[in-house]
Design an enzyme around this catalytic site. Structure first.
Site, PDB file in Angstrom:
ATOM      1  N   PHE A  76      56.871 -41.684 -20.711  1.00  0.00           N
ATOM      2  CA  PHE A  76      57.819 -40.578 -20.889  1.00  0.00           C
ATOM      3  C   PHE A  76      59.170 -40.971 -20.307  1.00  0.00           C
ATOM      4  O   PHE A  76      59.256 -41.396 -19.158  1.00  0.00           O
ATOM      5  CB  PHE A  76      57.311 -39.307 -20.198  1.00  0.00           C
ATOM      6  N   ASP A 104      61.878 -47.236 -15.092  1.00  0.00           N
ATOM      7  CA  ASP A 104      62.114 -45.798 -14.977  1.00  0.00           C
ATOM      8  C   ASP A 104      61.371 -45.272 -13.745  1.00  0.00           C
ATOM      9  O   ASP A 104      60.157 -45.083 -13.775  1.00  0.00           O
ATOM     10  CB  ASP A 104      61.634 -45.104 -16.265  1.00  0.00           C
ATOM     11  N   LYS A 146      64.923 -36.868 -10.565  1.00  0.00           N
ATOM     12  CA  LYS A 146      64.032 -35.917  -9.884  1.00  0.00           C
ATOM     13  C   LYS A 146      64.252 -35.749  -8.377  1.00  0.00           C
ATOM     14  O   LYS A 146      65.022 -34.907  -7.975  1.00  0.00           O
ATOM     15  CB  LYS A 146      62.580 -36.264 -10.214  1.00  0.00           C
TER      16      LYS A 146
END
Ligand code: PLP
Length: 403
Positions: free
Chosen positions: A136, A221, A250
């Protein structure tokens, strides 16, 4: 009608239906606890999807944000300000130097920056990207094209990018897929949205070696895995491997929106003036928040406690020996409870009833990513309540089957 139900009704009338209707309406938080619109409190074990790393109302974060908001909220990139420079300096130092940073506002924007950066750095003979099945990388078109989840990707294609997918952790498949015409390999150290699925040890080193051999860029990532979540500042540091490009978001801002794209070596200087930009990226308040997060993790020695408490959390859950639990995966304060039945949504609902926020990340996996400041006592409070939660969820799942 409860206050939550009233809010849900208003939500449904004016917000797009892309999220469904969230079951809980939060009003305030303190430490690792949040309170909903009807006054019920919960112990938060998901932290706004691995974002609220210092929990709620942390004095250092609140002070940094309020002070910066009162001093200077926004400059745009027409003007520089010290917080952004300070934050980049801090990140570069945590990463061991020789890197440059671009600030965005979210994870997907950090990956969009990475996509443009590696395209810029590669010659015209390089034409395609490699990414991982079930990976993702975000919801905007570039990041979505790299996302290995057909259900969320395919309705929005075709995309103008040639992306080839290989299974996460499969070195042979990667070796096969990456040639000297590949622009970049995008990979997560642990696939968070797939259910906190780590690659086997040595995978990142193999990605590094394959990228070195072919000249493809290695884009890591760490939007979910970075900033202490795994007990290291960055997950790749545990493997002694450095990517060419690193994306973060995040946990970085502790709840304020910020993303970062870090380029190492020649990738740090691949963008020329005018190549990329963001009006809000690296704004003073978000940068001040991120600095407070990094400073607090350092001063309170949270990396050590994340490792210790993460092991406690996993051991306590495994120790229950519940038939609904197949395995507990993950690292640090980032765990996926693999269930033996598609009962994750029931576990989430039953946990909320019992006063705990967890996340059904897939039908069979419950994700835990509590604030990094969670205490031993809070973890034990959850694991003591878990057998009853699992029993109730198992009954719910059996009922589903009978229906
Ligand atoms: C959450 C996430 C993203 C997207 O971040 P947004 O801030 O939601 O755009 C990208 N990659 C990974 C690994 C993520 O976990």
């Amino acid at each position: 009608m409860s206050a939550t139900e009233q809010l849900q009704k208003r939500f449904e009338a004016v917000l797009m239906p892309n999220y469904g209707i969230p079951p809980v309406a939060l009003v305030r938080g303190e430490g690792c606890r949040v309170t909903d619109a009807d006054g019920k409190t919960y112990l938060d074990l998901i932290a706004g999807i691995a974002v609220s790393s210092l929990g709620y109302g942390h004095p250092a974060l609140v002070a940094a944000v309020t002070e910066q908001a009162a001093t200077l909220i926004h400059t745009s990139n027409l003007f520089l300000h010290e917080r952004e420079v300070e934050l980049a300096e801090k990140l570069v130092s945590l990463l061991g130097g020789s890197a440059r940073v671009f600030f965005a506002n979210s994870g997907t924007e950090a990956n969009e920056a990475a996509l443009k950066l590696v395209r810029r750095a590669a010659g015209p003979e390089r034409t395609y990207y490699v990414s991982t099945v079930a990976g993702f990388h975000g919801r905007t078109s570039g990041s979505l094209a790299l996302t290995g989840k057909p259900a969320i990707r395919d309705p929005f294609g075709p995309f103008n990018l040639d992306v080839r997918f290989v299974p996460h952790g499969d070195v042979a498949a990667l070796r096969e897929a990456v040639t000297d015409q590949c622009i970049a390999v995008f990979v997560e150290p642990v696939q968070g949205e797939a259910g906190v699925v780590p690659a086997r040890p040595g995978y990142l080193a193999a990605v590094r070696e394959i990228c070195d051999a072919t000249g493809a860029a290695f884009v890591l990532d760490e939007i979910q895995s970075g900033i202490g979540r795994t007990g290291h500042w960055f997950a790749h540091q545990a493997e002694g491997v450095r990517p060419d490009v690193l994306t973060l978001a995040k946990g970085l801002g502790g709840g304020l929106p910020i993303g970062a794209c870090v380029g190492f070596g020649r990738y740090g200087t691949a963008f020329a003036k005018g190549d990329h930009g963001s009006t809000f990226g690296g704004n003073p308040v978000a940068a001040a928040a991120a600095l407070a997060v990094l400073t607090t993790i350092e001063q309170d020695r949270l990396l050590e406690s994340v490792t210790e408490l993460g092991e406690l959390l996993a051991a306590e859950i495994t120790g229950i020996g519940h038939p609904l639990v197949a395995a507990v995966r993950g690292v640090g304060l980032w765990r996926g409870i693999q269930l033996t039945a598609p009962a994750a949504a029931h576990v989430q609902t039953r946990a909320a009833e019992a006063g705990f926020l967890v996340n059904a990340v897939t039908p069979e996996v419950v994700r835990l990513a509590p604030p990094l400041i969670i205490t031993r006592a809070e973890i034990l409070e959850f694991t003591r309540a878990l057998p009853d939660i699992l029993n109730a969820a198992a009954r719910d799942a059996e009922e589903d089957q009978r229906r």
